[in-house]
Design a protein around this motif. Structure first.
Motif, PDB file in Angstrom:
ATOM      1  N   PHE A 183       0.866  -1.204   0.102  1.00 16.15           N
ATOM      2  CA  PHE A 183       0.116   0.065  -0.063  1.00 16.15           C
ATOM      3  C   PHE A 183       0.917   1.274   0.086  1.00 16.15           C
ATOM      4  O   PHE A 183       0.543   2.088  -0.817  1.00 16.15           O
ATOM      5  CB  PHE A 183      -1.021   0.021   1.088  1.00 16.15           C
ATOM      6  N   GLY A 184       1.848   1.298   0.568  1.00 14.15           N
ATOM      7  CA  GLY A 184       2.854   2.298   0.604  1.00 14.15           C
ATOM      8  C   GLY A 184       3.398   2.556  -0.686  1.00 14.15           C
ATOM      9  O   GLY A 184       3.496   3.683  -1.223  1.00 14.15           O
ATOM     10  N   LEU A 185       3.918   1.339  -1.677  1.00 14.86           N
ATOM     11  CA  LEU A 185       4.268   1.787  -3.086  1.00 14.86           C
ATOM     12  C   LEU A 185       3.108   2.408  -3.687  1.00 14.86           C
ATOM     13  O   LEU A 185       3.487   2.818  -4.705  1.00 14.86           O
ATOM     14  CB  LEU A 185       4.909   0.264  -3.454  1.00 14.86           C
ATOM     15  N   LEU A 186       1.884   1.935  -3.374  1.00 14.53           N
ATOM     16  CA  LEU A 186       0.802   2.314  -4.158  1.00 14.53           C
ATOM     17  C   LEU A 186       0.747   4.012  -4.201  1.00 14.53           C
ATOM     18  O   LEU A 186      -0.090   4.419  -5.002  1.00 14.53           O
ATOM     19  CB  LEU A 186      -0.542   1.899  -3.566  1.00 14.53           C
ATOM     20  N   THR A 187       1.335   4.436  -3.376  1.00 18.82           N
ATOM     21  CA  THR A 187       1.495   6.171  -3.429  1.00 18.82           C
ATOM     22  C   THR A 187       1.797   6.777  -4.568  1.00 18.82           C
ATOM     23  O   THR A 187       1.723   7.818  -4.935  1.00 18.82           O
ATOM     24  CB  THR A 187       2.403   6.727  -2.145  1.00 18.82           C
ATOM     25  N   LEU A 188       2.409   5.851  -5.594  1.00 19.32           N
ATOM     26  CA  LEU A 188       2.586   6.447  -6.767  1.00 19.32           C
ATOM     27  C   LEU A 188       1.528   6.958  -7.850  1.00 19.32           C
ATOM     28  O   LEU A 188       1.568   7.639  -8.534  1.00 19.32           O
ATOM     29  CB  LEU A 188       3.462   5.360  -7.880  1.00 19.32           C
ATOM     30  N   LYS A 189       0.335   6.404  -7.160  1.00 13.34           N
ATOM     31  CA  LYS A 189      -1.044   6.882  -7.694  1.00 13.34           C
ATOM     32  C   LYS A 189      -1.799   7.179  -6.398  1.00 13.34           C
ATOM     33  O   LYS A 189      -2.790   6.299  -6.040  1.00 13.34           O
ATOM     34  CB  LYS A 189      -1.723   5.780  -8.562  1.00 13.34           C
ATOM     35  N   PRO A 190      -1.568   8.189  -5.639  1.00 13.76           N
ATOM     36  CA  PRO A 190      -2.153   8.630  -4.459  1.00 13.76           C
ATOM     37  C   PRO A 190      -3.938   8.444  -4.466  1.00 13.76           C
ATOM     38  O   PRO A 190      -4.422   8.059  -3.270  1.00 13.76           O
ATOM     39  CB  PRO A 190      -1.587  10.040  -4.262  1.00 13.76           C
ATOM     40  N   HIS A 191      -4.355   8.749  -5.311  1.00  9.34           N
ATOM     41  CA  HIS A 191      -5.916   8.660  -5.584  1.00  9.34           C
ATOM     42  C   HIS A 191      -6.557   7.191  -5.232  1.00  9.34           C
ATOM     43  O   HIS A 191      -7.586   7.292  -4.830  1.00  9.34           O
ATOM     44  CB  HIS A 191      -6.403   9.264  -6.806  1.00  9.34           C
ATOM     45  N   LEU A 192      -5.645   6.470  -5.899  1.00 14.89           N
ATOM     46  CA  LEU A 192      -6.149   5.119  -5.397  1.00 14.89           C
ATOM     47  C   LEU A 192      -6.071   4.654  -4.188  1.00 14.89           C
ATOM     48  O   LEU A 192      -6.878   3.878  -3.672  1.00 14.89           O
ATOM     49  CB  LEU A 192      -5.207   3.985  -6.188  1.00 14.89           C
ATOM     50  N   GLY A 193      -5.481   5.387  -3.319  1.00 17.29           N
ATOM     51  CA  GLY A 193      -5.868   5.112  -1.697  1.00 17.29           C
ATOM     52  C   GLY A 193      -7.107   5.323  -1.432  1.00 17.29           C
ATOM     53  O   GLY A 193      -7.455   4.720  -0.144  1.00 17.29           O
ATOM     54  N   PHE A 194      -7.723   6.341  -1.960  1.00 25.15           N
ATOM     55  CA  PHE A 194      -9.314   6.722  -1.507  1.00 25.15           C
ATOM     56  C   PHE A 194     -10.106   5.428  -1.562  1.00 25.15           C
ATOM     57  O   PHE A 194     -11.015   5.207  -1.019  1.00 25.15           O
ATOM     58  CB  PHE A 194      -9.690   7.696  -2.270  1.00 25.15           C
ATOM     59  N   LEU A 195      -9.818   4.552  -2.699  1.00 24.15           N
ATOM     60  CA  LEU A 195     -10.520   3.360  -2.892  1.00 24.15           C
ATOM     61  C   LEU A 195     -10.469   2.466  -1.805  1.00 24.15           C
ATOM     62  O   LEU A 195     -11.227   1.560  -1.479  1.00 24.15           O
ATOM     63  CB  LEU A 195      -9.978   2.804  -4.242  1.00 24.15           C
ATOM     64  N   LEU A 196      -9.150   2.261  -1.054  1.00 25.04           N
ATOM     65  CA  LEU A 196      -9.076   1.452  -0.026  1.00 25.04           C
ATOM     66  C   LEU A 196      -9.868   1.845   1.298  1.00 25.04           C
ATOM     67  O   LEU A 196     -10.119   1.070   2.106  1.00 25.04           O
ATOM     68  CB  LEU A 196      -7.734   1.564   0.448  1.00 25.04           C
TER      69      LEU A 196
END
Length: 196
Positions: A183-196
């Motif tokens: 999930f930390g590596l997913l910060t390359l697309k920060p908006h995807l964090g909102f889906l979590l």
């Protein structure tokens, strides 16, 4: 059984290669219809990947600040690619730079191949982590899907973001620390964090 898997794998590779050639032809026709000369096939293939490779080279040259100056960034990009380009701007957070940095070791075409197939490998490994095991044919169909082909042809980040997102979800209960890394590596697309 092994023979069937081999045939299926060869079919998938042939399909991807064929689709890659078709996309190359279509992009060449599109560029010609817009009156744009395209001497550099790396540019033709990889409109999205231009950003990734340019960023890697700028990091290598110690010019990270250039990423955040639209005019200087596009000038640097034109200089590095030495060919006609559509206007690009840098829209990623700094966290992606550690993932992109190794691409500077390669020429644009080599980097696109390394990036695309590393992403495909990440995605394949993530599919194997799924709690419900997909049959071989389904894995091949997922890997050869239109979304996968777009990622391969354009050098997009989709394989990596899907891997970090799905991998984080798959590992959440079994290995929460590894899930957190994904999930930390997913910060390359920060908006995807909102889906979590």
């Amino acid at each position: 059984m092994k023979r069937d898997r081999l045939i299926l794998s060869l079919f998938a590779l042939s399909f991807v290669a064929f689709a890659f050639l078709i996309m190359l032809g279509l992009k060449r026709v599109e560029a010609a219809s817009e009156g744009m000369p395209t001497p550099n096939y790396a540019i033709l293939l990889s409109n999205d990947f231009c950003n990734d490779w340019t960023a890697a080279k700028l990091v290598q040259m110690g010019q990270v600040a250039t990423l955040f100056d639209d005019v200087a960034y596009f000038k640097a990009m034109q200089s590095l690619w030495q060919g006609p380009l559509e206007v690009h701007n840098w829209s990623y957070p700094p966290s992606i730079l550690m993932l992109l940095r190794p691409l500077a070791l390669f020429s644009p075409v080599q980097a696109l191949v390394v990036w695309s197939f590393a992403g495909l490998l990440f995605y394949y490994v993530t599919l194997r982590l799924a709690p419900v095991r997909l049959p071989g044919l389904w894995r091949v169909l997922v890997l050869a899907s239109p979304a996968s082909l777009v990622n391969l042809v354009h050098g997009q980040t989709g394989f990596f973001t899907a891997s970090f997102f799905l991998g984080g979800l798959y590992l959440l209960k079994r290995q929460p620390a590894l899930s957190g890394v994904a999930f930390g590596l997913l910060t390359l697309k920060p908006h995807l964090g909102f889906l979590l």
